[in-house]
Every structure is written in structure tokens, then in C-alpha cells.
Design a protein around this motif. Sequence first.
Motif, short mmCIF file in Angstrom:
data_model
loop_
_atom_site.label_atom_id
_atom_site.label_comp_id
_atom_site.label_asym_id
_atom_site.label_seq_id
_atom_site.Cartn_x
_atom_site.Cartn_y
_atom_site.Cartn_z
N GLU A 120 -3.72 -6.59 1.94
CA GLU A 120 -3.18 -6.28 3.26
C GLU A 120 -1.77 -6.83 3.37
OE1 GLU A 120 -5.88 -8.08 5.96
OE2 GLU A 120 -5.59 -10.10 5.18
N PRO A 121 -0.97 -6.27 4.29
CA PRO A 121 0.41 -6.74 4.45
C PRO A 121 0.47 -8.24 4.70
CG PRO A 121 0.08 -4.69 5.66
CD PRO A 121 -1.28 -5.12 5.18
N GLY A 122 1.54 -8.86 4.20
CA GLY A 122 1.69 -10.29 4.32
C GLY A 122 1.20 -11.04 3.09
N TRP A 160 -4.19 3.46 3.11
CA TRP A 160 -3.62 2.28 2.47
C TRP A 160 -2.33 2.68 1.78
CZ3 TRP A 160 -4.59 -0.01 -2.90
CH2 TRP A 160 -3.99 -1.27 -2.99
N ASN A 161 -1.24 2.06 2.23
CA ASN A 161 0.10 2.34 1.72
C ASN A 161 0.57 1.09 0.96
OD1 ASN A 161 2.89 2.73 1.42
ND2 ASN A 161 3.01 3.96 3.27
N GLY A 184 -2.26 -0.81 6.12
CA GLY A 184 -3.67 -0.62 5.85
C GLY A 184 -4.26 -1.76 5.04
N ARG A 185 -5.54 -1.57 4.65
CA ARG A 185 -6.23 -2.61 3.89
C ARG A 185 -7.05 -1.98 2.77
NH1 ARG A 185 -10.27 -4.98 6.59
NH2 ARG A 185 -10.13 -6.97 5.51
N ALA A 186 -7.17 -2.72 1.69
CA ALA A 186 -8.01 -2.29 0.58
C ALA A 186 -8.67 -3.51 -0.03
CB ALA A 186 -7.18 -1.55 -0.46
N ARG A 187 -9.76 -3.26 -0.71
CA ARG A 187 -10.43 -4.33 -1.44
C ARG A 187 -10.29 -4.01 -2.92
NH1 ARG A 187 -14.99 -3.73 0.62
NH2 ARG A 187 -14.71 -5.19 2.33
#
Length: 273
Positions: A64-66, A87-88, A50-53
Amino acid sequence: MHVDINQLAGNFTRNSFQIVDAVRAIVPPGGRCFGMFTPPVSGLIFPLRGRARMFFDGVPYTMEPGKIFHGGPNISMDKEVVGSAEWNYMVIHYQVDNSAKNEFPQAFSHYQIDTGYSPRIHDLLQRLYDVCITPGNLSALQAHSLFLSILDESLTCAGSRHSEPGRELVEQAVEYIKHHYMEPLTVAKLARKYGLNSKQFAYLFQKHTGMAPLEYLIEHRVRRAREMLYTTACSITDISACVGYSDPYYFSKLFKKRTGFSPSTLRPASCRS
């Protein structure tokens, strides 16, 4: 804000620190927290899905992953989940003595490290999490060792990411697959998207992920299908279509071959009738 990888590695080597804990969390879509502060210890945040700000002292970061993110102690923080997916993430808290502020300023600030896709980091994170919830001095020693291994892998990946041919391209392809796995993807289609022939693309993908492109696609589809079987009341036919398989019979055979279970056996009892 980015950070000097060599300087960071040197400061972790020269200064003592203590692992406090390792925490995993899942935040649902729409989740948000404003006007908060980081804990009174430092933390490395590893987005898993997932994604978060997130804003540290008003500076925005896209989680985000990476990527890996660092937050120093007692820093103002706002965060919100972006998009429709949960978001994990995992955060490793560690502590450096305040007297080291001048020698180890990164431990008290915020920054971002771009590592790219690394299955080894995820494996080490899971092992560290398991060790951290086990009491005892031996577990504490193992946690410190695993933390250094995670740092080593993360900083090595970050250092080589821009100098190693093809890595960034493969990372883009992995993200594309994660967002388009429900479409009829082929190696040839993916290769064309990145200006390569099928053989070139497959070679680079295998080199940087350890898996062939179609193998990665199938694994991701099966993983998403398994999540849907556990968390939704959708029919197996609908789930099959949602993960890119128009033939539910073929999907069921593939799912059982990959997991050892038929899709119907993983449904909640209330969904089997």
C-alpha cells in the motif's frame, strides 16, 4: 521483513549496479497471480494507489502507499489485489553482479521500507519513468541519478519517520481522508479524531504534506471526481454526491476552478446526451 537503513544505504554506495527498467502497472480488483517468480533481476516496488497482498518466499507483505518493497531475483511470488479498488504500482528493476552476494545481501532478498507519505518520491518516480523510456546514454545516466535521489528520499523518510513528531499521525489522517472523502469532513472533526485542536492539526498536516488539510481533501475529491467522469456513466449530480458535495452546482463551479474544465466537457461523448 524490515531492513537496516544505514547498512542498505552503505551497500548501495559501495557496490555498482545497473538500472534495467521502470515499469508501471494497474491491476483491477480481484486480480491475482500465484506460483510465479520474480524476474532474474532485483526490483523495488512502489505502491501508488490501492492495496495488494504479496508473498515473497511465503512471507506476506501488505502492499500500500507509504511503503516500499524489495524483491530479489528469482524469488517465489504470489500476489492478489485486496479490496474493491484497482492496484496501481511502479517497479524499478536493477541488477547487481552475482559476485556481490556476500557484500550486498539485501539486493538478493526481500524486505519492506516504511517511508510514509512523500510527494517528492512520487515526483521522482514519474521523472525516472519518463527517462527510462527515452533511449540513449544520457538517459541512462539520468536514470541512475534519479534512482539514487529516490533512494536518498526514501531512506531519509524511513529514518526520520519514527523520530519526527506528528508524521505518523498525519499519515493516518491522510489514509483516513482517502477512505472517507465522501463524508462531510472538517478540520475540527479530523483534529478531534487525533486528539488535537484545529490549529495544531492544521500545522502538523501542512508541515508533513505541504498542503492544508482542506486543500488536500478538495484535491483528492476533484481527482476522484475526474476519474469517475472518465470511467463511469454516473450523472454529474451522482458524482457530486459521491465525492462529498450535496450541491452539484457548487461542485461544478469548484471542479472548473480547480481543473479549468466543466465536468460535462470531460464526459465521454456517449454520456453527454
